[in-house]
Design a protein around this motif. Sequence first.
Motif, mmCIF file in Angstrom:
data_model
loop_
_atom_site.group_PDB
_atom_site.id
_atom_site.type_symbol
_atom_site.label_atom_id
_atom_site.label_comp_id
_atom_site.label_asym_id
_atom_site.label_seq_id
_atom_site.Cartn_x
_atom_site.Cartn_y
_atom_site.Cartn_z
ATOM 1 N N GLY A 100 0.825 -1.216 0.000
ATOM 2 C CA GLY A 100 0.000 0.000 0.000
ATOM 3 C C GLY A 100 0.852 1.256 0.000
ATOM 4 O O GLY A 100 0.621 2.191 -0.779
ATOM 5 N N HIS A 101 1.863 1.260 0.853
ATOM 6 C CA HIS A 101 2.752 2.428 0.932
ATOM 7 C C HIS A 101 3.484 2.641 -0.384
ATOM 8 O O HIS A 101 3.636 3.763 -0.865
ATOM 9 C CB HIS A 101 3.770 2.250 2.063
ATOM 10 C CG HIS A 101 3.147 2.225 3.424
ATOM 11 N ND1 HIS A 101 2.723 3.365 4.066
ATOM 12 C CD2 HIS A 101 2.845 1.196 4.243
ATOM 13 C CE1 HIS A 101 2.187 3.040 5.237
ATOM 14 N NE2 HIS A 101 2.254 1.728 5.362
ATOM 15 N N MET A 102 3.934 1.519 -0.967
ATOM 16 C CA MET A 102 4.668 1.625 -2.226
ATOM 17 C C MET A 102 3.779 2.181 -3.335
ATOM 18 O O MET A 102 4.178 3.057 -4.094
ATOM 19 C CB MET A 102 5.213 0.247 -2.627
ATOM 20 C CG MET A 102 6.288 0.327 -3.690
ATOM 21 S SD MET A 102 6.431 -1.198 -4.654
ATOM 22 C CE MET A 102 5.328 -0.800 -5.998
ATOM 23 N N LEU A 103 2.548 1.662 -3.409
ATOM 24 C CA LEU A 103 1.641 2.111 -4.480
ATOM 25 C C LEU A 103 1.266 3.579 -4.300
ATOM 26 O O LEU A 103 1.109 4.316 -5.278
ATOM 27 C CB LEU A 103 0.384 1.236 -4.517
ATOM 28 C CG LEU A 103 0.586 -0.205 -5.009
ATOM 29 C CD1 LEU A 103 -0.730 -0.958 -5.014
ATOM 30 C CD2 LEU A 103 1.224 -0.240 -6.401
ATOM 31 N N THR A 104 1.124 4.012 -3.044
ATOM 32 C CA THR A 104 0.806 5.417 -2.782
ATOM 33 C C THR A 104 1.834 6.306 -3.468
ATOM 34 O O THR A 104 1.494 7.257 -4.176
ATOM 35 C CB THR A 104 0.849 5.689 -1.263
ATOM 36 O OG1 THR A 104 0.009 4.742 -0.633
ATOM 37 C CG2 THR A 104 0.379 7.088 -0.949
ATOM 38 N N GLU A 105 3.099 5.943 -3.273
ATOM 39 C CA GLU A 105 4.163 6.754 -3.856
ATOM 40 C C GLU A 105 4.200 6.605 -5.375
ATOM 41 O O GLU A 105 4.367 7.575 -6.115
ATOM 42 C CB GLU A 105 5.491 6.328 -3.248
ATOM 43 C CG GLU A 105 6.618 7.296 -3.569
ATOM 44 C CD GLU A 105 7.878 6.942 -2.803
ATOM 45 O OE1 GLU A 105 7.806 6.786 -1.569
ATOM 46 O OE2 GLU A 105 8.932 6.806 -3.448
ATOM 47 N N MET A 106 4.007 5.366 -5.829
ATOM 48 C CA MET A 106 4.101 5.102 -7.262
ATOM 49 C C MET A 106 2.953 5.747 -8.036
ATOM 50 O O MET A 106 3.114 6.175 -9.179
ATOM 51 C CB MET A 106 4.098 3.581 -7.480
ATOM 52 C CG MET A 106 4.438 3.147 -8.888
ATOM 53 S SD MET A 106 4.391 1.338 -9.036
ATOM 54 C CE MET A 106 2.812 1.111 -9.834
ATOM 55 N N GLN A 107 1.778 5.840 -7.405
ATOM 56 C CA GLN A 107 0.584 6.254 -8.145
ATOM 57 C C GLN A 107 0.196 7.713 -7.949
ATOM 58 O O GLN A 107 -0.683 8.211 -8.660
ATOM 59 C CB GLN A 107 -0.599 5.359 -7.724
ATOM 60 C CG GLN A 107 -0.381 3.893 -8.064
ATOM 61 C CD GLN A 107 -1.535 3.013 -7.610
ATOM 62 O OE1 GLN A 107 -2.276 3.361 -6.694
ATOM 63 N NE2 GLN A 107 -1.694 1.861 -8.251
#
Lengths: 97, 254
Positions: B236-243
Amino acid sequence: MTKPTEKLELFEVFVRSKRGLDHKHVGSLHAEDHEQALEYARDCYTRRSEGVSLWVVKSSDICASQEDDADCFYDPNDDKPYRHATYYVLPEPVNNM
Amino acid sequence: MSDAIKAATLEYATRLGDDSVVLGHRISEWVSYGPFLEEDIAYGNVALDYIGRARMFYTYAAELANDGRTEDDFAYMRSDREYRNLLLMEMPKGDFAYSQVRQLFADVYYTLVLPELLQSKDETLSAIAAKGIKETKYHLRRSRDWVLRLGDGTEESHKRTQKAVDALWGYTHEMFDMDETEQMLADAGIAVDVSKLRTAWHKMVSDILTEATLTVPEDGWAVRGGRTGYHTENLGHMLTEMQIVHRSHPGCQW
């Protein structure tokens, strides 16, 4: 703390851009050994189709001429044009000399 | 292509795309943080290979879905529960040893999976595999090299590498699980039957770890869930940054 690159060897990188041409010096890089230097050379110098062959050489293995030697190394040739091959007309197919 | 096969292939292409984009993003987190400039550039190149591979899988998924979505919608408009990547890929970058051990586990996996996918009756999947095989050959050369250097390096590098091996081992079992969707596709000659690859993976990885003076962990705990959308807290944290950029400016062109 010493920088990581201070512990690494410096390598000179040579790339052959296509078959039939000589390897050309393109730059240098840091690496642990020859194997790793070759991999980094691939990543730093050939990722945009610049080459078909790579050489890496330890910079410390290169014996270079010195500025001080310029007089005795190069000057004596300047007045001997007959040593140059530029008088010969090359056949068409030899276009990379 | 029957509707059932088509739907399953869409799911399969999405899974493989998710694996690639998540691992690619994790590797990209090293850009500008590499141990030295040459490695920074080299590892960044690997990230680009994975992101390129993700684009190919997502483009194919979008084509199969045929509902107006593009590759970008697959990458940027799905939440963590909709992502279907293997958990190994989403683990944080950790220290350099941790990233290289994860990389080795993934690279050996692709060394075995991609030649099988090359045989797929699905021409698009087979073509993506053909490109991936060349990339993976180089990736494995790098990660194998690093694990040998770090495992058989200093006391500190050995300790950190062993710690990474032990921490990640439990996430590798899931890579060889089959479910109904993949089994149906494998039976149809489209998907890879990954359950047949664990023995070869274990052998290759064990040989490298042993050469690196590292201990191969016993199979004990195992975490699963990536393929069903049950992820670790990290995704979730990774996708927040990626998206965030894509979601903040919907439909933005530049």
